[in-house]
Enzyme design. Sequence first.
Site, PDB file in Angstrom:
ATOM      1  N   PHE A 140     -21.275  16.245  58.328  1.00 24.49           N
ATOM      2  CA  PHE A 140     -22.509  16.749  57.747  1.00 24.49           C
ATOM      3  C   PHE A 140     -23.502  15.598  57.501  1.00 24.49           C
ATOM      4  CE2 PHE A 140     -25.021  17.818  53.908  1.00 24.49           C
ATOM      5  CZ  PHE A 140     -25.808  18.800  54.491  1.00 24.49           C
ATOM      6  N   GLN A 141     -24.707  15.774  57.976  1.00 25.89           N
ATOM      7  CA  GLN A 141     -25.778  14.772  57.856  1.00 25.89           C
ATOM      8  C   GLN A 141     -25.393  13.416  58.440  1.00 25.89           C
ATOM      9  OE1 GLN A 141     -27.291  14.913  53.764  1.00 25.89           O
ATOM     10  NE2 GLN A 141     -28.784  16.439  54.432  1.00 25.89           N
TER      11      GLN A 141
END
Lengths: 201, 570
Positions: free
Chosen positions: B112-113
């Site tokens: 994530f990210q």
Amino acid sequence: MPLVDHANGHTKKSPHVLMALVENKPGVLTRVASLFRRRGFNIESLTVGRTDNPAISRMTIVVDANKTNAAMVANNLFKLVNVIDVRDVTAEPTVSRDLALIKVKADAQKLFEINQMVDIYKAKVVDICPESVIIEVTGPEAKIESMIKMLEPYGILEMVRTGLVAMVRGSGYFSGLPPMDDNGNNGHHDDNGTGMAIYEA
Amino acid sequence: MKRTGAQIVWESLLQEGVEVVFGYPGGAIMPVYDALLDYPQIHHVLVRHEENAAFAAGGYARASGRVGVCMATSGPGATNLVTGLADAMLDSVPVVAITGQVASYLVGSDAFQETDVTGVTLPVTKHNYLVKDIGELPQVMKEAFYIARSGRPGPVLVDICKDVQFASTDFDYAAIKVRLPGYQPRLRGADEQIRRAADLINASRRPVILAGHGIILSGAHEELRELAERGNIPISTTLLGIGSIPESHPLNLRMMGMHGEAWTNHAIQSADLLIALGMRFDDRVTGNLASYAKNADVIHVDIDPAEINKNVVTDVGIVGDAKAVLGQLLPLVEYRDRTEWFAQIAEWQAEAKARDILAKQDDSLHVPFVLSELQRQIGGQQVTVVTDVGQHQMWTAQYYRTERKNGLLTSGGLGAMGFGIPTAIGASFARPDDEIWVIVGDGGFQMSIPELATIMQERRPIKIAVMRNGYLGMVRQWQELIHGHRYSEVSITSPDLMKIAAAYGMMGLRAETKAEVAEVIAEARSHGGPVLLDFVVEQEVNVYPMVAPGKALNEMWRRPMREREPVASA
Ligand SMILES: Cc1cc2nc3c(=O)[nH]c(=O)nc-3n(C[C@H](O)[C@H](O)[C@H](O)COP(=O)(O)OP(=O)(O)OC[C@H]3O[C@@H](n4cnc5c(N)ncnc54)[C@H](O)[C@@H]3O)c2cc1C
Ligand SMILES: Cc1ncc(C[n+]2csc(CCOP(=O)(O)OP(=O)(O)O)c2C)c(N)n1
Ligand SMILES: [Mg+2]
């Protein structure tokens, strides 16, 4: 005042050989490749390998000076923090070697001729099967080119080359770090050892 | 002392003397923001978009000569920094950017990210690091600052995995030795080259000094002035060299290049010697290279060996720091009369003055009028002017004639709209005693409106002068002059700027006529807080002179002497 000629249209190749010492760290090859792409440098060949010092790798870079300004390549490489030193050895006495593996079509009849050629070029047959052989040849690029030309009539099925590696003749040393002083300078390029410009608001 | 990675970040900044950081938090940098609470000595400015954190860090650096610091989270936070880093890269501005990265064991898994930030920023940083091991962090922090500020300055990014921020290690910053065998900036010039340069200078009859940003970066202002005065040599500056010598200095011919002064460009084209100091012969400076300064020898002093012979073939190249090299050179330079040369330049100057838009007698309000009034009121006071990018930027270079050392901050190489306001925020921390003005177009202003909130939250008394011409003026000018008046997507509306000012709680002032200009500037200057000024200016005015792309430097388009006369050449 003349201009820097970015492309002077000469057709004859003018290969320049650069040797670069680089820190053996992740991503260094990416930095070098990214630099070449970004600046539009045209590279004929690039090899990277280990040296006697595990912290340092060495690159041999061949550029065609008719397409790419070799001094600009050297200066820009040198700007990369992980590049320790760069040297254009084109004009110096060097030993240079390229290695090629060449798979050639060869039935029993042709094998004899091919073997003779292998002898003349001081090459080696390293694999043999009923329809083809693999030949290993090392030497300066010109020798490899010449052998390829001679093998072409037989039918080259596959070829791979390592690209040039080079070393300057004599007892000079270009594959390790000179001793550093307390500031971490090796005395190569800095005159006063501070490496700092002076700023003012 | 044991310290966590997050603490090491702040302790390193403290040791580097950092007082202010511009940033925006998020998941992957949360441990660092948590630790910030224990370091009240460092002031954190919460920007409204990470791009502006990078610009503000650059503004702080441009205004102070010290390293500016910005901070962002992984993924979107880090990618938002890119424009500001690219700006710092092209203009040699020392910035350290610190970004959070996903945990080291997740790197490469499309977590994530997760974005490959060192990959993304490779071409827009001087150097960058991905730190996956706490043991490396102290060394990396020290190297990052050293690389950013030394040699040819530039941005350095440090991407720190989240688990590294939590981990701890022994920390003793002072004991860390920077060991960069491949990084050794050269400061002193080679004696032989210095001697050859002095010979060329003393023998020259029509020399021009080309003073660039390198003078400012090396703090060589005094040496520059001395070289000019001692040798009796005129100076011209690049856009980024403005502020290296007072604009009123009698030997200062002012800006060269695409929108440089006509006499300066003529002088360069007629010169027999160019003495280039810390400038990189950008294409906006040289025009067509094949016809550039054909009769001139070239001395080029630059700290970056890769700049020498890059665009212009150099007769004497000197790799070194401008201040150090000029220190070596000065004792060898002799006074020469050069009466004819100065007389020739004066003739070009007289011709140009007649074409000046300020000589035009009518009531319509145009940007040069506003800027010369601003200049008149400011005089020699401690004022820093920051521009955005476009026509107003070029007019600022031409008409706001700064006397303050390094008094003009502008985006040169990247020419990034949206630069002005965040850069001014950064500069205001570096120069708390300066009055800070931003000159910005209606296009660029609308890229930066969110930062008005930062200005208010941080109580920055910045004066923002919007030059509202209803156009993306510089692009409109090119469409008019180069694309046969075919206007494509250059007309731009604005919200009511007085209401914008009111919404953000700042003072708003508007001027629509020449008569109102002096008053609103005076009122803004006497107000203690931030002010938004709305100058409603004539819509279709062009910046002259202009060297069209591909043209020789002396083939300038000039302002027509009379209304409706076609654009003059030469
Ligand atoms: C719309 C627009 C129009 C423009 N028009 C013009 C124009 O008409 N004229 C103009 O001049 N510019 C113009 N520019 C700006 C132009 O694009 C360049 O940014 C500018 O010319 C660069 O100036 P510089 O070479 O002095 O600075 P930089 O690009 O910052 O280069 C500085 C040089 O100094 C060297 N240096 C750094 N530190 C030192 C040191 N300590 N000692 C010695 N050397 C050092 C660096 O290696 C580098 O080579 C324009 C920009 C925009 C956006
Ligand atoms: C981020 C960015 N996008 C696009 C451009 C291209 N560009 C250069 S000048 C300009 C117009 C600027 O308009 P405005 O801010 O109104 O200033 P003016 O020229 O009218 O003074 C544009 C679009 C740019 N320099 N930067
Ligand atoms: Mg506009």
